[in-house]
Design an enzyme around this catalytic site. Sequence first.
Site, PDB file in Angstrom:
ATOM      1  N   HIS A  26     -13.565  -7.056  13.606  1.00 12.72           N
ATOM      2  CA  HIS A  26     -12.303  -6.884  12.874  1.00 12.72           C
ATOM      3  C   HIS A  26     -11.767  -8.258  12.430  1.00 12.72           C
ATOM      4  O   HIS A  26     -11.292  -8.420  11.310  1.00 12.72           O
ATOM      5  CB  HIS A  26     -11.242  -6.227  13.768  1.00 12.72           C
ATOM      6  CG  HIS A  26     -11.614  -4.868  14.274  1.00 12.72           C
ATOM      7  ND1 HIS A  26     -11.809  -4.599  15.607  1.00 12.72           N
ATOM      8  CD2 HIS A  26     -11.801  -3.679  13.632  1.00 12.72           C
ATOM      9  CE1 HIS A  26     -12.101  -3.317  15.763  1.00 12.72           C
ATOM     10  NE2 HIS A  26     -12.111  -2.739  14.586  1.00 12.72           N
ATOM     11  N   LYS A  69     -21.022  -2.933   9.114  1.00 16.48           N
ATOM     12  CA  LYS A  69     -21.438  -2.159  10.295  1.00 16.48           C
ATOM     13  C   LYS A  69     -21.384  -0.639  10.006  1.00 16.48           C
ATOM     14  O   LYS A  69     -22.237   0.108  10.429  1.00 16.48           O
ATOM     15  CB  LYS A  69     -20.510  -2.548  11.443  1.00 16.48           C
ATOM     16  CG  LYS A  69     -20.172  -1.492  12.449  1.00 16.48           C
ATOM     17  CD  LYS A  69     -21.083  -1.560  13.626  1.00 16.48           C
ATOM     18  CE  LYS A  69     -20.865  -0.491  14.659  1.00 16.48           C
ATOM     19  NZ  LYS A  69     -19.689   0.312  14.580  1.00 16.48           N
ATOM     20  N   GLN A 102     -19.619   4.350   5.313  1.00 19.60           N
ATOM     21  CA  GLN A 102     -18.190   4.295   5.010  1.00 19.60           C
ATOM     22  C   GLN A 102     -17.924   3.376   3.815  1.00 19.60           C
ATOM     23  O   GLN A 102     -17.099   3.681   2.957  1.00 19.60           O
ATOM     24  CB  GLN A 102     -17.457   3.791   6.255  1.00 19.60           C
ATOM     25  CG  GLN A 102     -15.978   3.553   6.085  1.00 19.60           C
ATOM     26  CD  GLN A 102     -15.314   3.325   7.434  1.00 19.60           C
ATOM     27  OE1 GLN A 102     -14.981   4.259   8.136  1.00 19.60           O
ATOM     28  NE2 GLN A 102     -15.125   2.079   7.805  1.00 19.60           N
ATOM     29  N   SER A 142     -18.563  -3.124  18.560  1.00 14.63           N
ATOM     30  CA  SER A 142     -17.887  -1.857  18.281  1.00 14.63           C
ATOM     31  C   SER A 142     -16.843  -1.631  19.375  1.00 14.63           C
ATOM     32  O   SER A 142     -17.076  -1.984  20.539  1.00 14.63           O
ATOM     33  CB  SER A 142     -18.901  -0.708  18.291  1.00 14.63           C
ATOM     34  OG  SER A 142     -18.231   0.529  18.423  1.00 14.63           O
TER      35      SER A 142
HETATM   36  P1  AMP Z   1     -12.755   0.634  13.322  1.00 14.92           P
HETATM   37  O1  AMP Z   1     -11.580   0.043  14.017  1.00 14.92           O
HETATM   38  O2  AMP Z   1     -13.951   0.807  14.187  1.00 14.92           O
HETATM   39  O3  AMP Z   1     -12.406   1.821  12.478  1.00 14.92           O
HETATM   40  O4  AMP Z   1     -13.223  -0.470  12.266  1.00 14.92           O
HETATM   41  C1  AMP Z   1     -12.335  -1.044  11.346  1.00 14.92           C
HETATM   42  C2  AMP Z   1     -13.103  -1.887  10.375  1.00 14.92           C
HETATM   43  O5  AMP Z   1     -13.823  -2.896  11.091  1.00 14.92           O
HETATM   44  C3  AMP Z   1     -14.151  -1.087   9.591  1.00 14.92           C
HETATM   45  O6  AMP Z   1     -14.192  -1.564   8.261  1.00 14.92           O
HETATM   46  C4  AMP Z   1     -15.426  -1.414  10.316  1.00 14.92           C
HETATM   47  O7  AMP Z   1     -16.572  -1.310   9.507  1.00 14.92           O
HETATM   48  C5  AMP Z   1     -15.175  -2.859  10.701  1.00 14.92           C
HETATM   49  N1  AMP Z   1     -16.048  -3.226  11.817  1.00 14.92           N
HETATM   50  C6  AMP Z   1     -16.211  -2.565  12.983  1.00 14.92           C
HETATM   51  N2  AMP Z   1     -17.158  -3.170  13.729  1.00 14.92           N
HETATM   52  C7  AMP Z   1     -17.603  -4.224  13.002  1.00 14.92           C
HETATM   53  C8  AMP Z   1     -18.576  -5.235  13.212  1.00 14.92           C
HETATM   54  N3  AMP Z   1     -19.308  -5.283  14.324  1.00 14.92           N
HETATM   55  N4  AMP Z   1     -18.758  -6.163  12.250  1.00 14.92           N
HETATM   56  C9  AMP Z   1     -18.039  -6.123  11.108  1.00 14.92           C
HETATM   57  N5  AMP Z   1     -17.091  -5.200  10.843  1.00 14.92           N
HETATM   58  C10 AMP Z   1     -16.884  -4.264  11.778  1.00 14.92           C
END
Ligand code: AMP
Length: 367
Positions: free
Chosen positions: A70, A202, A206, A238
Site C-alpha cells: 500500500h 498484485k 482488478q 498481502s
Molecule cells: P487491499 O487493501 O488489499 O484491497 O489493497 C489495496 C491496494 O493495494 C490494491 O490496489 C492492491 O492491489 C494494492 N496492493 C495490495 N498488495 C500489494 C502488493 N503486495 N504490492 C503492491 N500493491 C499491493
Amino acid sequence: MRSLAGSRALDRPLIRTMASARRQAAETIPSTPIRVLRTVDAVRKWRKPQYLDHRIVGLVPTMGALHEGHLSLIRAAARETHHVVVSIYVNPAQFGIKEDLASYPVTWETDCKILRELDRELADDGGNLGRISAVFAPTTSEMYPSGFPGQEVDSKGSFVVMTPISDVLEGGTRPTFFRGVATICMKLFNIVQPEKVYFGQKDVQQTVLIRKMVKDFMLPTEVIVGPTSREPDGLALSSRNVYLGERRRKVAPVLNRALQAAEAQYLNGAVDRESILKAANAVAVDTLNEQMTLAPEEGVKYEIDYISLADPSTMEELTEVDPKNGGIMSGAVKMLPVESPQPGEDLGHSGGPSVRLIDNIVLQPST
Ligand code: AMP
C-alpha cells in the site's frame, strides 16, 4: 429591543459552538496534518478548493491493514499529485457470504501510525509533489445510502456489473467479488473525483477491470498501476498473510516460484500454453508432493485454484503468447488449515483459517 450587552451574551455560546464544530470537522491523524474524513459531504467540502486551486488529487483505495505494498502506491501518488487521499474501507460487498469478512484484519491505530511515519518520510523527500492530505474512512451506511444490498449472488441493489471479466479467474471462485470492487471503486471515484487513481499489480485482474470501468464509463481519471511489493523470498505482500502462521508462511512462496518457472520458459523462447503452464504446474505439484511426505505435524497442504496464462488487456485465456503483446501468468492457491497443530504453534491470525493467496507475473512483450 434587546440590549447590545444581552445580544453579545447570547452570541458567545453560539461562537463557542461554531468553534467546536470546526474543531470536530478537522479531525486529523494525531501529530500530522492528515485529515480524517468520514462522510461524503466532508470529502466534497475538502475537495472543492483543490479544483479552484488547480491542485491534482490522487486516490489510493485500500481496505486498511496497511503494508509496504500500500505504501509504495501512496509514495507513487505523492510523487505525482499535490494531494493524496487514502481510503480505508473494508467493503462487505466484495466478500462472499462464506468468506473472511468477520475476521478481516482491522488495524486502524496501526494504520494511523504507519501513515504518520510515511507522512514524515514524504515531508523529508524533496522529490514529491504532494503529501497525504486525507484519509477517507467511511461507514457502510455512508457508502450504501439506500441500505447495504447484501453479499449474496442474487442480492438486489445498485451495482456496477462488468462481464465477462468478472466471471473468470478470481471471479470464477468469488462470483460477487468484482461486482463489489467495481461498485465501491465507482463510488470512491465519484466521491473523491481524483485526477489519478493508484492500484497494485498484485491484483492484476482488478487493474484490468478498473481500467475497463474508467474507459467504458468515461470516468475522468487516470489509472496508475504500481509494481507488486514482495517479501525477500518472493511472497507477495498481502493483508491476508497474517492468517498464515509460521508453518504455512514457509511454503507460501510456492505460487511465486511456480509463476517464475513459467516465466523462465517464456524467456527461453516458449510461447505455447502447454510448455509455459507445464513448468508452473510442475513446481506447484512437486512442492505439494514433498509436503505430503512430511509428518502431519510438519506438512502443509494446499489446493491449486487456478494457474492461468491470459491476455493482458482482457484476462482471457491464451493458447499462445504473441510476443508483441506479452501475457499475464497468474495463479491462486488455497492454503488449508494446518493438520495436527502443536501446542504453542503460531497458527496465524484468527486461528489460521484457509487462506487464498494470489499472485501474477507479467510476461513482458518483446520490444
Ligand atoms: P487491499 O487493501 O488489499 O484491497 O489493497 C489495496 C491496494 O493495494 C490494491 O490496489 C492492491 O492491489 C494494492 N496492493 C495490495 N498488495 C500489494 C502488493 N503486495 N504490492 C503492491 N500493491 C499491493
